[in-house]
Design a protein around this motif. Sequence first.
Motif, PDB file in Angstrom:
ATOM      1  N   THR A  36      -3.226 111.359 -10.939  1.00  0.00           N
ATOM      2  CA  THR A  36      -3.070 112.672 -11.561  1.00  0.00           C
ATOM      3  C   THR A  36      -4.239 113.562 -11.136  1.00  0.00           C
ATOM      4  OG1 THR A  36      -4.271 111.982 -13.543  1.00  0.00           O
ATOM      5  CG2 THR A  36      -1.858 111.692 -13.555  1.00  0.00           C
ATOM      6  N   PRO A  37      -4.131 114.864 -11.337  1.00  0.00           N
ATOM      7  CA  PRO A  37      -5.225 115.765 -10.972  1.00  0.00           C
ATOM      8  C   PRO A  37      -6.520 115.399 -11.696  1.00  0.00           C
ATOM      9  CG  PRO A  37      -3.244 117.014 -11.463  1.00  0.00           C
ATOM     10  CD  PRO A  37      -2.971 115.588 -11.859  1.00  0.00           C
ATOM     11  N   SER A  38      -7.639 115.764 -11.094  1.00  0.00           N
ATOM     12  CA  SER A  38      -8.940 115.427 -11.683  1.00  0.00           C
ATOM     13  C   SER A  38      -9.147 116.097 -13.043  1.00  0.00           C
ATOM     14  CB  SER A  38     -10.077 115.785 -10.723  1.00  0.00           C
ATOM     15  OG  SER A  38     -10.229 117.177 -10.613  1.00  0.00           O
ATOM     16  N   SER A  39      -8.377 117.122 -13.367  1.00  0.00           N
ATOM     17  CA  SER A  39      -8.500 117.767 -14.683  1.00  0.00           C
ATOM     18  C   SER A  39      -8.162 116.795 -15.807  1.00  0.00           C
ATOM     19  CB  SER A  39      -7.590 119.000 -14.768  1.00  0.00           C
ATOM     20  OG  SER A  39      -6.238 118.625 -14.574  1.00  0.00           O
ATOM     21  N   ARG A  40      -7.439 115.731 -15.488  1.00  0.00           N
ATOM     22  CA  ARG A  40      -7.084 114.719 -16.484  1.00  0.00           C
ATOM     23  C   ARG A  40      -8.051 113.542 -16.470  1.00  0.00           C
ATOM     24  NH1 ARG A  40      -0.835 113.552 -16.195  1.00  0.00           N
ATOM     25  NH2 ARG A  40      -1.413 112.404 -18.075  1.00  0.00           N
ATOM     26  N   GLY A  41      -9.064 113.601 -15.602  1.00  0.00           N
ATOM     27  CA  GLY A  41      -9.982 112.485 -15.453  1.00  0.00           C
ATOM     28  C   GLY A  41     -11.324 112.698 -16.129  1.00  0.00           C
ATOM     29  N   LYS A  42     -12.122 111.666 -16.068  1.00  0.00           N
ATOM     30  CA  LYS A  42     -13.495 111.688 -16.575  1.00  0.00           C
ATOM     31  C   LYS A  42     -14.363 110.943 -15.586  1.00  0.00           C
ATOM     32  CE  LYS A  42     -12.343 111.884 -21.460  1.00  0.00           C
ATOM     33  NZ  LYS A  42     -12.800 113.201 -21.795  1.00  0.00           N
ATOM     34  N   ARG A  43     -15.645 111.292 -15.564  1.00  0.00           N
ATOM     35  CA  ARG A  43     -16.638 110.567 -14.781  1.00  0.00           C
ATOM     36  C   ARG A  43     -17.705 110.067 -15.732  1.00  0.00           C
ATOM     37  NH1 ARG A  43     -17.571 114.370  -9.449  1.00  0.00           N
ATOM     38  NH2 ARG A  43     -15.667 113.696  -8.408  1.00  0.00           N
ATOM     39  N   VAL A  44     -18.207 108.904 -15.458  1.00  0.00           N
ATOM     40  CA  VAL A  44     -19.335 108.371 -16.208  1.00  0.00           C
ATOM     41  C   VAL A  44     -20.510 108.306 -15.236  1.00  0.00           C
ATOM     42  CG1 VAL A  44     -20.242 106.452 -17.558  1.00  0.00           C
ATOM     43  CG2 VAL A  44     -17.803 107.060 -17.727  1.00  0.00           C
ATOM     44  N   VAL A  45     -21.557 109.042 -15.536  1.00  0.00           N
ATOM     45  CA  VAL A  45     -22.746 109.115 -14.700  1.00  0.00           C
ATOM     46  C   VAL A  45     -23.786 108.149 -15.261  1.00  0.00           C
ATOM     47  CG1 VAL A  45     -24.576 110.615 -13.818  1.00  0.00           C
ATOM     48  CG2 VAL A  45     -22.257 111.521 -14.136  1.00  0.00           C
ATOM     49  N   PHE A  46     -24.298 107.279 -14.396  1.00  0.00           N
ATOM     50  CA  PHE A  46     -25.294 106.283 -14.777  1.00  0.00           C
ATOM     51  C   PHE A  46     -26.670 106.738 -14.321  1.00  0.00           C
ATOM     52  CE2 PHE A  46     -21.340 104.133 -14.769  1.00  0.00           C
ATOM     53  CZ  PHE A  46     -21.454 103.011 -15.576  1.00  0.00           C
ATOM     54  N   ASP A  47     -27.650 106.633 -15.212  1.00  0.00           N
ATOM     55  CA  ASP A  47     -29.050 106.887 -14.876  1.00  0.00           C
ATOM     56  C   ASP A  47     -29.873 105.891 -15.680  1.00  0.00           C
ATOM     57  OD1 ASP A  47     -31.487 107.823 -14.089  1.00  0.00           O
ATOM     58  OD2 ASP A  47     -31.296 109.787 -15.044  1.00  0.00           O
ATOM     59  N   GLY A  48     -30.201 104.767 -15.060  1.00  0.00           N
ATOM     60  CA  GLY A  48     -30.880 103.696 -15.786  1.00  0.00           C
ATOM     61  C   GLY A  48     -29.984 103.200 -16.910  1.00  0.00           C
ATOM     62  N   VAL A  49     -30.482 103.250 -18.144  1.00  0.00           N
ATOM     63  CA  VAL A  49     -29.682 102.794 -19.289  1.00  0.00           C
ATOM     64  C   VAL A  49     -28.832 103.909 -19.882  1.00  0.00           C
ATOM     65  CG1 VAL A  49     -31.306 100.950 -19.861  1.00  0.00           C
ATOM     66  CG2 VAL A  49     -31.581 103.201 -20.922  1.00  0.00           C
ATOM     67  N   ASP A  50     -29.008 105.148 -19.422  1.00  0.00           N
ATOM     68  CA  ASP A  50     -28.262 106.291 -19.952  1.00  0.00           C
ATOM     69  C   ASP A  50     -26.894 106.414 -19.288  1.00  0.00           C
ATOM     70  OD1 ASP A  50     -30.397 107.055 -21.610  1.00  0.00           O
ATOM     71  OD2 ASP A  50     -31.307 108.227 -19.985  1.00  0.00           O
ATOM     72  N   ARG A  51     -25.922 106.875 -20.076  1.00  0.00           N
ATOM     73  CA  ARG A  51     -24.571 107.130 -19.590  1.00  0.00           C
ATOM     74  C   ARG A  51     -24.166 108.517 -20.069  1.00  0.00           C
ATOM     75  NH1 ARG A  51     -26.401 103.025 -17.934  1.00  0.00           N
ATOM     76  NH2 ARG A  51     -25.425 100.979 -17.793  1.00  0.00           N
ATOM     77  N   THR A  52     -23.643 109.322 -19.150  1.00  0.00           N
ATOM     78  CA  THR A  52     -23.161 110.653 -19.488  1.00  0.00           C
ATOM     79  C   THR A  52     -21.717 110.766 -19.035  1.00  0.00           C
ATOM     80  OG1 THR A  52     -25.384 111.556 -19.142  1.00  0.00           O
ATOM     81  CG2 THR A  52     -23.560 113.136 -19.191  1.00  0.00           C
ATOM     82  N   VAL A  53     -20.853 111.230 -19.929  1.00  0.00           N
ATOM     83  CA  VAL A  53     -19.433 111.399 -19.603  1.00  0.00           C
ATOM     84  C   VAL A  53     -19.186 112.862 -19.249  1.00  0.00           C
ATOM     85  CG1 VAL A  53     -17.069 111.216 -20.451  1.00  0.00           C
ATOM     86  CG2 VAL A  53     -18.779 109.506 -21.134  1.00  0.00           C
ATOM     87  N   ILE A  54     -18.547 113.069 -18.106  1.00  0.00           N
ATOM     88  CA  ILE A  54     -18.209 114.415 -17.635  1.00  0.00           C
ATOM     89  C   ILE A  54     -16.697 114.527 -17.559  1.00  0.00           C
ATOM     90  CG2 ILE A  54     -18.404 116.056 -15.729  1.00  0.00           C
ATOM     91  CD1 ILE A  54     -21.021 114.597 -14.956  1.00  0.00           C
ATOM     92  N   ASP A  55     -16.160 115.555 -18.191  1.00  0.00           N
ATOM     93  CA  ASP A  55     -14.722 115.803 -18.143  1.00  0.00           C
ATOM     94  C   ASP A  55     -14.352 116.525 -16.860  1.00  0.00           C
ATOM     95  OD1 ASP A  55     -14.321 114.733 -20.706  1.00  0.00           O
ATOM     96  OD2 ASP A  55     -14.774 116.653 -21.661  1.00  0.00           O
ATOM     97  N   GLY A  56     -13.161 116.191 -16.305  1.00  0.00           N
ATOM     98  CA  GLY A  56     -12.641 116.925 -15.169  1.00  0.00           C
ATOM     99  C   GLY A  56     -12.192 118.303 -15.616  1.00  0.00           C
TER     100      GLY A  56
END
Length: 122
Positions: free
Chosen positions: A50-70
């Motif tokens: 499906t288009p990336s607008s329906r996706g999410k990314r999880v960004v890793f930085d050491g022990v931190d996790r950030t979720v980014i919506d498409g």
Amino acid sequence: MRVMVLVKATVDSEQGFVPTPETMEAMQAMGRFNDELEKAGILIAADGLTPSSRGKRVVFDGVDRTVIDGPFAQTSELVAGFWLWEVRDMDEAVAWVKRCPNPMPGPSEIEIRPLYDMADLS
């Protein structure tokens, strides 16, 4: 040799699938191509995304996790679909991709990437 065959996204694919006579004809042509791959014993898996607008990314930085919506920028770097194939070598994979119907209404790209084998990791 196993390869991942990646259909790169386009502005059109990021708009989502719209069932028109042209897109339905393209889907039928791709279905026939997938049937050929299956009959040749090459196809392991295949699907569209499906288009990336329906996706999410999880960004890793050491022990931190950030979720980014498409949706995500740089459409040409996104993947719209994939195949997983078992082929003799990269030349065979390229030959099959050249036979593939154009996966998009306009210009498009398909990337072929070999998977690691256990022998590669030891």
